[in-house]
Design an enzyme around this catalytic site. Sequence first.
Site, PDB file in Angstrom:
ATOM      1  N   ASP A  32       0.838  -1.204   0.000  1.00 48.55           N
ATOM      2  CA  ASP A  32       0.000   0.000   0.000  1.00 48.55           C
ATOM      3  C   ASP A  32       0.878   1.262   0.000  1.00 48.55           C
ATOM      4  OD1 ASP A  32      -2.306   1.448   0.117  1.00 48.55           O
ATOM      5  OD2 ASP A  32      -2.998   0.656   2.037  1.00 48.55           O
ATOM      6  N   ASP A  33       0.793   2.045  -1.041  1.00 51.30           N
ATOM      7  CA  ASP A  33       1.581   3.287  -1.137  1.00 51.30           C
ATOM      8  C   ASP A  33       3.091   3.046  -1.084  1.00 51.30           C
ATOM      9  OD1 ASP A  33      -0.897   4.509  -1.050  1.00 51.30           O
ATOM     10  OD2 ASP A  33      -0.587   5.529   0.862  1.00 51.30           O
TER      11      ASP A  33
ATOM     12  N   ARG B 205      -6.586  -0.395  -7.327  1.00 54.01           N
ATOM     13  CA  ARG B 205      -6.889  -1.805  -7.049  1.00 54.01           C
ATOM     14  C   ARG B 205      -7.952  -2.329  -8.004  1.00 54.01           C
ATOM     15  NH1 ARG B 205      -4.579  -2.916  -1.744  1.00 54.01           N
ATOM     16  NH2 ARG B 205      -3.235  -1.102  -1.515  1.00 54.01           N
TER      17      ARG B 205
ATOM     18  N   LYS C  17      -6.135  -5.656   2.538  1.00 52.05           N
ATOM     19  CA  LYS C  17      -6.962  -4.526   2.143  1.00 52.05           C
ATOM     20  C   LYS C  17      -7.680  -4.784   0.822  1.00 52.05           C
ATOM     21  CE  LYS C  17      -6.402   0.444   1.417  1.00 52.05           C
ATOM     22  NZ  LYS C  17      -5.554   1.576   1.820  1.00 52.05           N
TER      23      LYS C  17
ATOM     24  N   HIS D 297     -10.832  -2.821  -0.419  1.00 46.50           N
ATOM     25  CA  HIS D 297     -11.005  -1.435  -0.853  1.00 46.50           C
ATOM     26  C   HIS D 297     -11.640  -1.275  -2.224  1.00 46.50           C
ATOM     27  CE1 HIS D 297      -9.050   2.747   0.040  1.00 46.50           C
ATOM     28  NE2 HIS D 297     -10.306   2.679   0.379  1.00 46.50           N
TER      29      HIS D 297
ATOM     30  N   HIS E  94       1.279   2.228   4.170  1.00 46.38           N
ATOM     31  CA  HIS E  94       0.375   3.390   4.154  1.00 46.38           C
ATOM     32  C   HIS E  94       0.632   4.277   5.366  1.00 46.38           C
ATOM     33  CE1 HIS E  94      -3.467   5.586   4.026  1.00 46.38           C
ATOM     34  NE2 HIS E  94      -3.634   5.117   2.803  1.00 46.38           N
TER      35      HIS E  94
ATOM     36  N   ASP F 178       0.149  -0.075  -5.185  1.00 51.07           N
ATOM     37  CA  ASP F 178      -1.003   0.518  -5.873  1.00 51.07           C
ATOM     38  C   ASP F 178      -0.747   1.893  -6.481  1.00 51.07           C
ATOM     39  OD1 ASP F 178      -0.798   1.609  -3.335  1.00 51.07           O
ATOM     40  OD2 ASP F 178      -2.934   1.538  -2.886  1.00 51.07           O
ATOM     41  N   ASN F 179       0.093   2.698  -5.799  1.00 50.02           N
ATOM     42  CA  ASN F 179       0.339   4.060  -6.312  1.00 50.02           C
ATOM     43  C   ASN F 179       1.614   4.609  -5.690  1.00 50.02           C
ATOM     44  OD1 ASN F 179      -2.521   4.423  -4.417  1.00 50.02           O
ATOM     45  ND2 ASN F 179      -0.578   5.195  -3.638  1.00 50.02           N
TER      46      ASN F 179
END
Length: 511
Positions: A36-37, A79, A128, A130, A187, A279-280
């Site tokens: 995540d991130d 996602r 996660k 989401h 995150h 994801d980003n």
Amino acid sequence: QCVKTIMRLLELVFLILASCWIGESKRRNVLLIIADDAGFETEVYNNSVVHTPHLRSLAQRSLVFNNAFTSVSSCSPSRSTILTGLPQHQNGMYGLHQGVHNFNSFDGVQSLPLLLSQTNIHTGIIGKKHVGPGSVYPFDFSYTEENSSVLQVGRNITRIKLLVRKFFKTHKEERPFFLYVAFHDTHRCGHSQPQYGAFCEKFGNGEMGMGRIPDWTPVYYSPEQVKVPPFVADTPAARADLAAQYTTVSRLDQGIGLVLQELRAAGYDNDTLVIYSSDNGIPFPNGRTNLYHSGIAEPMLLSSPEHRERWGDTSQAYVSLLDITPTILDWFSVPYPSYNLPGNPTTPVHLTGRSLLPALVSEPISWNSAYGSQSLHEVTMYYPTRSIHQGAFHLLHNLHYLMPFPIDQDLYVSPTFQDLLNRTRLGQPTHWFKSLKEYYYRERWELYDTRTDPLETKNLVSDPSYSTVLETLRQSLQKWQWETGDPWVCGPDYVLEDKLEPRCRPLYNGL
Ligand SMILES: *[C@@H]1O[C@H](CO)[C@@H](O)[C@H](O)[C@H]1NC(C)=O
Ligand SMILES: *[C@@H]1O[C@H](CO)[C@@H](O)[C@H](O)[C@H]1NC(C)=O
Ligand SMILES: *[C@@H]1O[C@H](CO)[C@@H](O)[C@H](O)[C@H]1NC(C)=O
Ligand SMILES: *[C@@H]1O[C@H](CO)[C@@H](O)[C@H](O)[C@H]1NC(C)=O
Ligand SMILES: *[C@@H]1O[C@H](CO)[C@@H](O)[C@H](O)[C@H]1NC(C)=O
């Protein structure tokens, strides 16, 4: 008569044996790990400070991509693209899924978990999720924020290990599986759980009130040690922020080690495709929520036990998170169905990404473009942008460029951003590579030569010597938008009229 019967029987036995043998040799599974991130703060990408031995050893059995991009720099939309192969504007997940944001994919989307479960592949998700609605993203086995605490299923690596073990216990050998482990690390936490530190780096570290994660050995870093990415201001506040992030990266790495150990212990090491990405971009100014390079560049490892030719190699091919669905469908030999979505009611949906499996055998020669499409992050953060990254050039189209670029709640309270606000307000040097004003107010079109200008500071859009490049990229971008049924294809100066035949009609709004 007797000979004939015996021949028939032998034929049958042969057929049965052959099908068993094919079944056996074709036993293939997938383990998809999404952080995540997370960014390039790992040994895999030559960061020599942060300790990530498990990712390093996975990289030794993987092809490592140096030019992997997400098409959208926001959690739920990204996602949704990973799990559908369709950009956010096509699958309908325009922004975040949770709470007031309330975004969902269209009911008719044929997602990866849906297609796999229809072909009798056992699907599982831990961590996660989401994305929604549930009917579009069904999993047989599911421990996510929907029915657990996201800290437990996404950051407690002991809990994650036990859930992976449980998944393998419930798994029947003869079915292939698709297991998606979506860590909540790395995150930020400052907005949701500030008691655990800016990146939840204290959660489970054994200190008073933090609880303990039995399998985690926390690794701490000092602000002096960290490598400040060029797009982050080199200030004490940002350095402290990054040091906290590194501790969380170490927990992610140890968690990945545990997950891979469970895979090995269950005996699936040699028939499972393992994919690692994020994801980003990292949650710093110019990172997450931006389609700039710093917001869309992703780590990506692809490890196939059947393709050892390029283990440990680095690929320069441009690949996208939109390629994950086609890659997994290819691995399982599952065809993509023919159906329509609202963005393009008359033409069947097709995947614009590609299977990455050929890259495992030899370096692709013409994989040189990646597309981007962002509409919102939080529901209030409307800032539609479309982009194309082709070879050296990166073109961004900021449709609503007259508005200030929006800031998300999670970034806003971060020490790095608060420090930037304070310094700007007080007229002190920010040590950032652009001003806050430049960050808020962008030009409609931005064109960068990323080879000579990796930070993307010099907009070449009005330089006549780049007019051919600009026109070519604009056309490719438009073509992709039409092809993927983008409702924003005519904005901001035209309106899309799609009755009878879709076309753009002028608004005469002066843009
Ligand atoms: C890391 O550095 C080594 C040695 O310079 C190089 O071979 C490798 O490609 C680099 N890795 C990445 C992912 O850039
Ligand atoms: C979460 O859902 C799964 C079914 O998908 C179920 O097996 C599990 O017990 C649920 N966990 C909790 C904590 O409710
Ligand atoms: C993490 O999970 C394990 C196993 O479920 C549990 O014993 C431990 O207390 C959890 N740690 C935290 C910090 O919640
Ligand atoms: C794993 O697969 C490879 C390649 O297919 C094969 O050479 C090797 O013997 C297998 N190893 C085990 C332990 O099954
Ligand atoms: C920013 O300024 C406010 C008000 O003076 C102060 O409370 C805060 O600690 C500062 N934050 C940072 C990160 O410098």
